[in-house]
Design a protein around this motif. Structure first.
Motif, mmCIF file in Angstrom:
data_model
loop_
_atom_site.group_PDB
_atom_site.id
_atom_site.type_symbol
_atom_site.label_atom_id
_atom_site.label_comp_id
_atom_site.label_asym_id
_atom_site.label_seq_id
_atom_site.Cartn_x
_atom_site.Cartn_y
_atom_site.Cartn_z
ATOM 1 N N PHE A 115 -20.977 8.865 7.333
ATOM 2 C CA PHE A 115 -21.297 7.436 7.461
ATOM 3 C C PHE A 115 -22.039 6.996 6.206
ATOM 4 O O PHE A 115 -22.802 7.771 5.621
ATOM 5 N N PRO A 116 -21.831 5.747 5.765
ATOM 6 C CA PRO A 116 -22.531 5.274 4.557
ATOM 7 C C PRO A 116 -24.050 5.300 4.726
ATOM 8 O O PRO A 116 -24.575 5.093 5.820
ATOM 9 N N ASP A 117 -24.747 5.541 3.633
ATOM 10 C CA ASP A 117 -26.201 5.521 3.638
ATOM 11 C C ASP A 117 -26.701 4.079 3.556
ATOM 12 O O ASP A 117 -26.006 3.179 3.088
ATOM 13 N N GLY A 118 -27.936 3.879 3.990
ATOM 14 C CA GLY A 118 -28.587 2.588 3.803
ATOM 15 C C GLY A 118 -28.593 1.735 5.053
ATOM 16 O O GLY A 118 -28.058 2.097 6.107
ATOM 17 N N SER A 119 -29.234 0.571 4.916
ATOM 18 C CA SER A 119 -29.257 -0.429 5.985
ATOM 19 C C SER A 119 -28.723 -1.735 5.423
ATOM 20 O O SER A 119 -28.786 -1.988 4.213
ATOM 21 N N PHE A 120 -28.225 -2.593 6.330
ATOM 22 C CA PHE A 120 -27.463 -3.760 5.914
ATOM 23 C C PHE A 120 -27.825 -4.968 6.781
ATOM 24 O O PHE A 120 -28.109 -4.837 7.967
ATOM 25 N N ASP A 121 -27.776 -6.148 6.149
ATOM 26 C CA ASP A 121 -28.045 -7.385 6.880
ATOM 27 C C ASP A 121 -26.916 -7.724 7.850
ATOM 28 O O ASP A 121 -27.137 -8.411 8.847
ATOM 29 N N LEU A 122 -25.722 -7.260 7.548
ATOM 30 C CA LEU A 122 -24.567 -7.454 8.420
ATOM 31 C C LEU A 122 -23.780 -6.155 8.468
ATOM 32 O O LEU A 122 -23.440 -5.593 7.422
ATOM 33 N N VAL A 123 -23.490 -5.686 9.671
ATOM 34 C CA VAL A 123 -22.558 -4.578 9.858
ATOM 35 C C VAL A 123 -21.400 -5.112 10.693
ATOM 36 O O VAL A 123 -21.605 -5.595 11.808
ATOM 37 N N SER A 124 -20.214 -5.037 10.136
ATOM 38 C CA SER A 124 -19.033 -5.625 10.761
ATOM 39 C C SER A 124 -18.034 -4.539 11.128
ATOM 40 O O SER A 124 -17.636 -3.735 10.283
ATOM 41 N N ALA A 125 -17.646 -4.525 12.395
ATOM 42 C CA ALA A 125 -16.602 -3.615 12.888
ATOM 43 C C ALA A 125 -15.521 -4.490 13.519
ATOM 44 O O ALA A 125 -15.628 -4.889 14.677
ATOM 45 N N GLN A 126 -14.510 -4.814 12.733
ATOM 46 C CA GLN A 126 -13.451 -5.707 13.174
ATOM 47 C C GLN A 126 -12.223 -4.887 13.583
ATOM 48 O O GLN A 126 -11.576 -4.267 12.759
ATOM 49 N N PHE A 127 -11.951 -4.877 14.881
ATOM 50 C CA PHE A 127 -10.755 -4.213 15.411
ATOM 51 C C PHE A 127 -10.710 -2.749 14.978
ATOM 52 O O PHE A 127 -9.717 -2.281 14.430
ATOM 53 N N GLU A 139 -17.284 4.860 20.236
ATOM 54 C CA GLU A 139 -18.616 4.541 20.730
ATOM 55 C C GLU A 139 -19.696 5.157 19.850
ATOM 56 O O GLU A 139 -20.707 4.518 19.541
ATOM 57 N N GLU A 140 -19.481 6.394 19.414
ATOM 58 C CA GLU A 140 -20.453 7.055 18.537
ATOM 59 C C GLU A 140 -20.521 6.351 17.186
ATOM 60 O O GLU A 140 -21.613 6.169 16.617
ATOM 61 N N ILE A 141 -19.382 5.936 16.660
ATOM 62 C CA ILE A 141 -19.365 5.208 15.386
ATOM 63 C C ILE A 141 -20.134 3.899 15.518
ATOM 64 O O ILE A 141 -20.924 3.532 14.633
ATOM 65 N N LEU A 142 -19.952 3.199 16.630
ATOM 66 C CA LEU A 142 -20.648 1.920 16.805
ATOM 67 C C LEU A 142 -22.147 2.126 16.976
ATOM 68 O O LEU A 142 -22.949 1.287 16.547
ATOM 69 N N ARG A 143 -22.555 3.227 17.588
ATOM 70 C CA ARG A 143 -23.996 3.506 17.667
ATOM 71 C C ARG A 143 -24.574 3.746 16.273
ATOM 72 O O ARG A 143 -25.684 3.279 15.963
ATOM 73 N N ARG A 144 -23.833 4.429 15.435
ATOM 74 C CA ARG A 144 -24.296 4.635 14.063
ATOM 75 C C ARG A 144 -24.288 3.307 13.297
ATOM 76 O O ARG A 144 -25.140 3.077 12.429
ATOM 77 N N ALA A 145 -23.328 2.448 13.632
ATOM 78 C CA ALA A 145 -23.297 1.120 13.011
ATOM 79 C C ALA A 145 -24.543 0.326 13.376
ATOM 80 O O ALA A 145 -25.151 -0.332 12.514
ATOM 81 N N THR A 179 -16.736 -6.274 26.305
ATOM 82 C CA THR A 179 -17.995 -6.432 25.574
ATOM 83 C C THR A 179 -19.140 -5.742 26.317
ATOM 84 O O THR A 179 -20.033 -5.164 25.682
ATOM 85 N N SER A 180 -19.116 -5.782 27.652
ATOM 86 C CA SER A 180 -20.167 -5.113 28.431
ATOM 87 C C SER A 180 -20.134 -3.613 28.217
ATOM 88 O O SER A 180 -21.186 -2.965 28.088
ATOM 89 N N GLU A 181 -18.923 -3.050 28.154
ATOM 90 C CA GLU A 181 -18.798 -1.613 27.915
ATOM 91 C C GLU A 181 -19.284 -1.251 26.517
ATOM 92 O O GLU A 181 -19.934 -0.221 26.319
ATOM 93 N N VAL A 182 -18.951 -2.093 25.534
ATOM 94 C CA VAL A 182 -19.425 -1.844 24.172
ATOM 95 C C VAL A 182 -20.942 -1.918 24.128
ATOM 96 O O VAL A 182 -21.614 -1.056 23.531
ATOM 97 N N LEU A 183 -21.498 -2.925 24.767
ATOM 98 C CA LEU A 183 -22.955 -3.100 24.771
ATOM 99 C C LEU A 183 -23.641 -1.911 25.432
ATOM 100 O O LEU A 183 -24.648 -1.393 24.920
ATOM 101 N N ASP A 184 -23.098 -1.443 26.551
ATOM 102 C CA ASP A 184 -23.676 -0.276 27.226
ATOM 103 C C ASP A 184 -23.606 0.957 26.327
ATOM 104 O O ASP A 184 -24.556 1.746 26.259
ATOM 105 N N ALA A 185 -22.469 1.124 25.633
ATOM 106 C CA ALA A 185 -22.289 2.297 24.773
ATOM 107 C C ALA A 185 -23.238 2.274 23.581
ATOM 108 O O ALA A 185 -23.639 3.336 23.085
ATOM 109 N N LEU A 186 -23.605 1.078 23.111
ATOM 110 C CA LEU A 186 -24.519 0.991 21.974
ATOM 111 C C LEU A 186 -25.900 1.537 22.308
ATOM 112 O O LEU A 186 -26.619 2.011 21.424
ATOM 113 N N ASP A 187 -26.294 1.432 23.584
ATOM 114 C CA ASP A 187 -27.575 1.976 24.038
ATOM 115 C C ASP A 187 -28.727 1.447 23.175
ATOM 116 O O ASP A 187 -29.542 2.204 22.651
#
Length: 226
Positions: A115-127, A139-145, A179-187
């Motif tokens: 995964f890329p290093d650093g922090s960002f003002d916007l993290v975009s995961a489109q489709f 789900e793991e990728i989105l948690r890292r996002a 969206t609810s499932e994504v939100l739950d997975a983000l934890d």
């Protein structure tokens, strides 16, 4: 009933090691066509980001760079990530042609492994869908996002809500999370995040012969509180 060509290809890819099949699948996908995507930014990205002040952005699964290039034209400093070297090369060429090459840093990652290093003002995961992803991988990728979002920054996740309305026989089995499932997975840590948007958007999506149809997409926007 004999499996379709698409099903056979899907099964063959799934027989490979998880770490290699994503690269193989997407390299073959991009290598089979001169250009896979339109080059235009995703409409949900434009709708949700157009009014944000530019800063640093991470574009996950950037493909041939349509979103990254649009962000750069709006003043964002973009890190654009994909598993396909072919897609990244095309994206860099398109960015130079658009005059925004200096505003985008291209990185190759299999997001299930690095995964890329650093922090960002916007993290975009489109489709960020993949027919060769292992269970739980997205789900793991989105948690890292989410972990990569800077204080006060935004995580924007858009994904398909299902197959097109005219798709009678899906080419392979796939669960499209709500969206609810994504939100739950983000934890997300309670009290540290604000959910700014949960929405299902319907758009026109004609079938391959041009007959009317539609597809529904989910969009989720959450902000890390400063």
């Amino acid at each position: 009933m004999l499996p379709s060509d698409a099903e056979r290809r899907h099964r063959a890819f799934m027989d490979h090691d998880t770490a290699t099949r994503a690269e193989q699948y997407w390299e073959e996908r991009y290598g089979a066509e001169g250009r896979v995507w339109s080059g235009r930014p995703n409409t949900l990205l434009v709708r949700e980001v157009e009014q944000l002040p530019p800063g640093t952005a991470l574009d996950l699964g950037c493909g041939e760079g349509g979103d990254a290039i649009w962000l750069a034209t709006k003043g964002w400093q973009v890190t654009a990530v994909d598993v396909s070297a072919t897609a990244l090369r095309r994206g860099a060429e398109h960015a130079r042609d658009a005059g925004v090459g200096a505003g985008i840093h291209w990185e190759r990652h299999d997001l299930s492994r690095s995964f890329p290093d650093g922090s960002f003002d916007l993290v975009s995961a489109q489709f960020l869908h993949s027919p060769v992803a292992a269970d739980g991988e997205r789900e793991e990728i989105l948690r890292r996002a989410a972990a990569a979002v800077a204080s006060g920054g935004v995580l924007l996740v858009a994904g398909h809500a299902g197959w097109p309305s005219w798709q009678e026989a899906p080419p392979f089995e796939h669960h499209f999370p709500t969206t609810s499932e994504v939100l739950d997975a983000l934890d997300l840590e309670p009290g540290r995040w604000a959910v700014e948007l949960e929405e299902v958007v319907r758009r026109d999506f004609p079938d391959p012969d041009g007959r009317p149809g539609y597809r529904e997409d989910n969009v989720l926007r959450v902000r890390r509180l400063a």
